[in-house]
Design a protein around this motif. Structure first.
Motif, PDB file in Angstrom:
ATOM      1  N   ARG A  39      15.321  -5.021  -6.460  1.00 53.65           N
ATOM      2  CA  ARG A  39      15.298  -3.981  -5.423  1.00 53.65           C
ATOM      3  C   ARG A  39      14.330  -4.442  -4.338  1.00 53.65           C
ATOM      4  O   ARG A  39      13.191  -4.805  -4.633  1.00 53.65           O
ATOM      5  N   PHE A  40      14.786  -4.414  -3.085  1.00 59.15           N
ATOM      6  CA  PHE A  40      13.971  -4.937  -1.995  1.00 59.15           C
ATOM      7  C   PHE A  40      14.226  -4.172  -0.709  1.00 59.15           C
ATOM      8  O   PHE A  40      15.245  -3.509  -0.550  1.00 59.15           O
ATOM      9  N   GLN A  41      13.262  -4.283   0.191  1.00 63.33           N
ATOM     10  CA  GLN A  41      13.421  -3.755   1.535  1.00 63.33           C
ATOM     11  C   GLN A  41      13.155  -4.887   2.508  1.00 63.33           C
ATOM     12  O   GLN A  41      12.239  -5.680   2.311  1.00 63.33           O
ATOM     13  N   MET A  42      13.960  -4.931   3.547  1.00 63.46           N
ATOM     14  CA  MET A  42      13.764  -5.967   4.552  1.00 63.46           C
ATOM     15  C   MET A  42      13.729  -5.357   5.938  1.00 63.46           C
ATOM     16  O   MET A  42      14.319  -4.317   6.191  1.00 63.46           O
ATOM     17  N   CYS A  43      12.962  -6.011   6.821  1.00 61.13           N
ATOM     18  CA  CYS A  43      12.825  -5.549   8.194  1.00 61.13           C
ATOM     19  C   CYS A  43      12.807  -6.737   9.137  1.00 61.13           C
ATOM     20  O   CYS A  43      12.524  -7.860   8.740  1.00 61.13           O
ATOM     21  N   SER A  44      13.072  -6.447  10.395  1.00 64.79           N
ATOM     22  CA  SER A  44      12.812  -7.385  11.484  1.00 64.79           C
ATOM     23  C   SER A  44      11.631  -6.801  12.243  1.00 64.79           C
ATOM     24  O   SER A  44      11.008  -5.844  11.787  1.00 64.79           O
ATOM     25  N   ASP A  45      11.338  -7.332  13.403  1.00 65.33           N
ATOM     26  CA  ASP A  45      10.244  -6.783  14.200  1.00 65.33           C
ATOM     27  C   ASP A  45      10.584  -5.414  14.777  1.00 65.33           C
ATOM     28  O   ASP A  45       9.695  -4.679  15.188  1.00 65.33           O
ATOM     29  N   THR A  46      11.873  -5.073  14.796  1.00 64.72           N
ATOM     30  CA  THR A  46      12.282  -3.809  15.422  1.00 64.72           C
ATOM     31  C   THR A  46      13.053  -2.865  14.515  1.00 64.72           C
ATOM     32  O   THR A  46      13.201  -1.703  14.844  1.00 64.72           O
ATOM     33  N   THR A  47      13.556  -3.355  13.383  1.00 64.22           N
ATOM     34  CA  THR A  47      14.439  -2.554  12.532  1.00 64.22           C
ATOM     35  C   THR A  47      14.098  -2.741  11.063  1.00 64.22           C
ATOM     36  O   THR A  47      13.856  -3.858  10.622  1.00 64.22           O
ATOM     37  N   SER A 107       0.841  -1.204   0.000  1.00 67.91           N
ATOM     38  CA  SER A 107       0.000   0.000   0.000  1.00 67.91           C
ATOM     39  C   SER A 107       0.871   1.246   0.000  1.00 67.91           C
ATOM     40  O   SER A 107       1.996   1.239   0.516  1.00 67.91           O
ATOM     41  N   SER A 108       0.327   2.321  -0.530  1.00 75.01           N
ATOM     42  CA  SER A 108       1.022   3.604  -0.522  1.00 75.01           C
ATOM     43  C   SER A 108       1.287   4.019   0.921  1.00 75.01           C
ATOM     44  O   SER A 108       0.435   3.857   1.791  1.00 75.01           O
ATOM     45  N   GLY A 109       2.469   4.529   1.174  1.00 77.61           N
ATOM     46  CA  GLY A 109       2.836   4.955   2.513  1.00 77.61           C
ATOM     47  C   GLY A 109       3.447   3.848   3.352  1.00 77.61           C
ATOM     48  O   GLY A 109       3.831   4.067   4.492  1.00 77.61           O
ATOM     49  N   GLY A 110       3.552   2.663   2.778  1.00 75.62           N
ATOM     50  CA  GLY A 110       4.124   1.533   3.500  1.00 75.62           C
ATOM     51  C   GLY A 110       5.560   1.285   3.085  1.00 75.62           C
ATOM     52  O   GLY A 110       6.226   2.167   2.549  1.00 75.62           O
ATOM     53  N   PRO A 111       6.027   0.074   3.314  1.00 71.77           N
ATOM     54  CA  PRO A 111       7.393  -0.269   2.925  1.00 71.77           C
ATOM     55  C   PRO A 111       7.533  -0.252   1.403  1.00 71.77           C
ATOM     56  O   PRO A 111       6.538  -0.344   0.676  1.00 71.77           O
ATOM     57  N   LEU A 112       8.760  -0.138   0.940  1.00 73.01           N
ATOM     58  CA  LEU A 112       8.988  -0.165  -0.503  1.00 73.01           C
ATOM     59  C   LEU A 112       8.786  -1.587  -1.015  1.00 73.01           C
ATOM     60  O   LEU A 112       9.282  -2.541  -0.421  1.00 73.01           O
ATOM     61  N   GLN A 127       0.462 -12.232   4.643  1.00 76.20           N
ATOM     62  CA  GLN A 127      -0.267 -10.961   4.781  1.00 76.20           C
ATOM     63  C   GLN A 127      -0.379 -10.659   6.266  1.00 76.20           C
ATOM     64  O   GLN A 127      -0.751 -11.528   7.059  1.00 76.20           O
ATOM     65  N   HIS A 128      -0.033  -9.409   6.628  1.00 74.20           N
ATOM     66  CA  HIS A 128       0.057  -9.062   8.044  1.00 74.20           C
ATOM     67  C   HIS A 128      -0.181  -7.566   8.233  1.00 74.20           C
ATOM     68  O   HIS A 128       0.284  -6.760   7.422  1.00 74.20           O
ATOM     69  N   HIS A 129      -0.895  -7.207   9.286  1.00 73.68           N
ATOM     70  CA  HIS A 129      -1.036  -5.785   9.620  1.00 73.68           C
ATOM     71  C   HIS A 129       0.235  -5.362  10.342  1.00 73.68           C
ATOM     72  O   HIS A 129       0.560  -5.885  11.402  1.00 73.68           O
ATOM     73  N   ASP A 130       0.954  -4.433   9.751  1.00 70.30           N
ATOM     74  CA  ASP A 130       2.228  -3.964  10.289  1.00 70.30           C
ATOM     75  C   ASP A 130       1.985  -2.702  11.099  1.00 70.30           C
ATOM     76  O   ASP A 130       1.638  -1.653  10.543  1.00 70.30           O
ATOM     77  N   ASP A 149      -1.759  -2.844   6.201  1.00 71.88           N
ATOM     78  CA  ASP A 149      -1.618  -4.256   5.870  1.00 71.88           C
ATOM     79  C   ASP A 149      -0.467  -4.374   4.876  1.00 71.88           C
ATOM     80  O   ASP A 149      -0.395  -3.618   3.901  1.00 71.88           O
ATOM     81  N   THR A 150       0.446  -5.298   5.143  1.00 67.70           N
ATOM     82  CA  THR A 150       1.595  -5.494   4.268  1.00 67.70           C
ATOM     83  C   THR A 150       1.665  -6.963   3.847  1.00 67.70           C
ATOM     84  O   THR A 150       0.985  -7.821   4.408  1.00 67.70           O
ATOM     85  N   GLU A 151       2.512  -7.237   2.869  1.00 59.49           N
ATOM     86  CA  GLU A 151       2.802  -8.593   2.427  1.00 59.49           C
ATOM     87  C   GLU A 151       4.305  -8.771   2.428  1.00 59.49           C
ATOM     88  O   GLU A 151       5.031  -7.870   1.985  1.00 59.49           O
ATOM     89  N   TYR A 152       4.762  -9.921   2.937  1.00 62.32           N
ATOM     90  CA  TYR A 152       6.199 -10.156   2.962  1.00 62.32           C
ATOM     91  C   TYR A 152       6.514 -11.646   2.920  1.00 62.32           C
ATOM     92  O   TYR A 152       5.637 -12.493   3.081  1.00 62.32           O
ATOM     93  N   PHE A 153       7.790 -11.926   2.710  1.00 63.57           N
ATOM     94  CA  PHE A 153       8.306 -13.294   2.671  1.00 63.57           C
ATOM     95  C   PHE A 153       9.289 -13.489   3.822  1.00 63.57           C
ATOM     96  O   PHE A 153      10.039 -12.577   4.155  1.00 63.57           O
ATOM     97  N   THR A 154       9.278 -14.682   4.390  1.00 61.76           N
ATOM     98  CA  THR A 154      10.271 -15.068   5.388  1.00 61.76           C
ATOM     99  C   THR A 154      10.908 -16.379   4.941  1.00 61.76           C
ATOM    100  O   THR A 154      10.395 -17.063   4.052  1.00 61.76           O
ATOM    101  N   GLY A 155      12.017 -16.715   5.556  1.00 61.72           N
ATOM    102  CA  GLY A 155      12.660 -18.000   5.261  1.00 61.72           C
ATOM    103  C   GLY A 155      13.075 -18.100   3.805  1.00 61.72           C
ATOM    104  O   GLY A 155      13.664 -17.196   3.244  1.00 61.72           O
ATOM    105  N   THR A 156      12.714 -19.214   3.187  1.00 66.54           N
ATOM    106  CA  THR A 156      13.066 -19.469   1.793  1.00 66.54           C
ATOM    107  C   THR A 156      11.839 -19.241   0.919  1.00 66.54           C
ATOM    108  O   THR A 156      10.750 -19.681   1.255  1.00 66.54           O
TER     109      THR A 156
END
Length: 153
Positions: free
Chosen positions: A129-137, A61-66, A91-94, A100-107
């Motif tokens: 081109r990607f952006q990655m986060c943890s629960d805090t960073t 969504s606009s205004g969310g992660p890249l 799919q997760h509310h961040d 609401d965002t969508e992301y991949f974990t693991g493989t």
């Protein structure tokens, strides 16, 4: 002599600390196979995300992660040719973005349809081109360049 050992110990601790504080990582690899029609290929983009981190998907969504962006490098004799398929994102509310965002974990694996715009060289250069986060960073977005070698089988 004691000062020399103290200095060496401090240097070693600093070097180990700098390495240990390196933020999350993703290991990327790519390969390609011919598709149904001549000049068409499917690039398999494989990623392994460090535990505790996630990579955002292409749909945000606009205004969310890249969002994740996959391109064929400029000037290459290939172009993207259809929808990317593969592993379904989580799919997760961040709360950080209050979206609401969508992301991949693991493989995860993404299949990217590509077609040759001229007689290709057997190597498909990609920019991811990607952006990655943890629960805090969250890390700043990064772009990596890969070459998917075309396997005949």
């Amino acid at each position: 002599m004691k000062k020399v050992f103290s200095a060496l110990a401090l240097l070693l601790i600093t070097a180990v600390g700098a390495t240990a504080q390196r933020p999350g990582s993703v290991q990327w690899s790519a390969s390609a196979k011919p598709a149904t029609h001549a000049g068409e290929y499917v690039v398999a983009l494989h990623a392994e995300v460090e535990n505790g981190w996630h990579v955002y998907s292409a749909k945000q969504s606009s205004g969310g992660p890249l969002p994740l962006v996959i391109r064929v490098d400029q000037g290459a004799p290939f172009s993207l040719d259809g929808a990317i398929t593969g592993t379904s994102p989580i799919q997760h509310h961040d709360a950080s973005f209050n979206l609401d965002t969508e992301y991949f974990t693991g493989t995860f694996l993404l299949n990217i349809p590509v077609k040759s715009t001229t007689q290709g060289s057997g190597e498909i250069p990609l920019a991811v081109r990607f952006q990655m986060c943890s629960d805090t960073t969250c890390m700043p977005p990064r772009t990596i360049h890969l070459v998917a070698k075309v396997n005949a089988s």
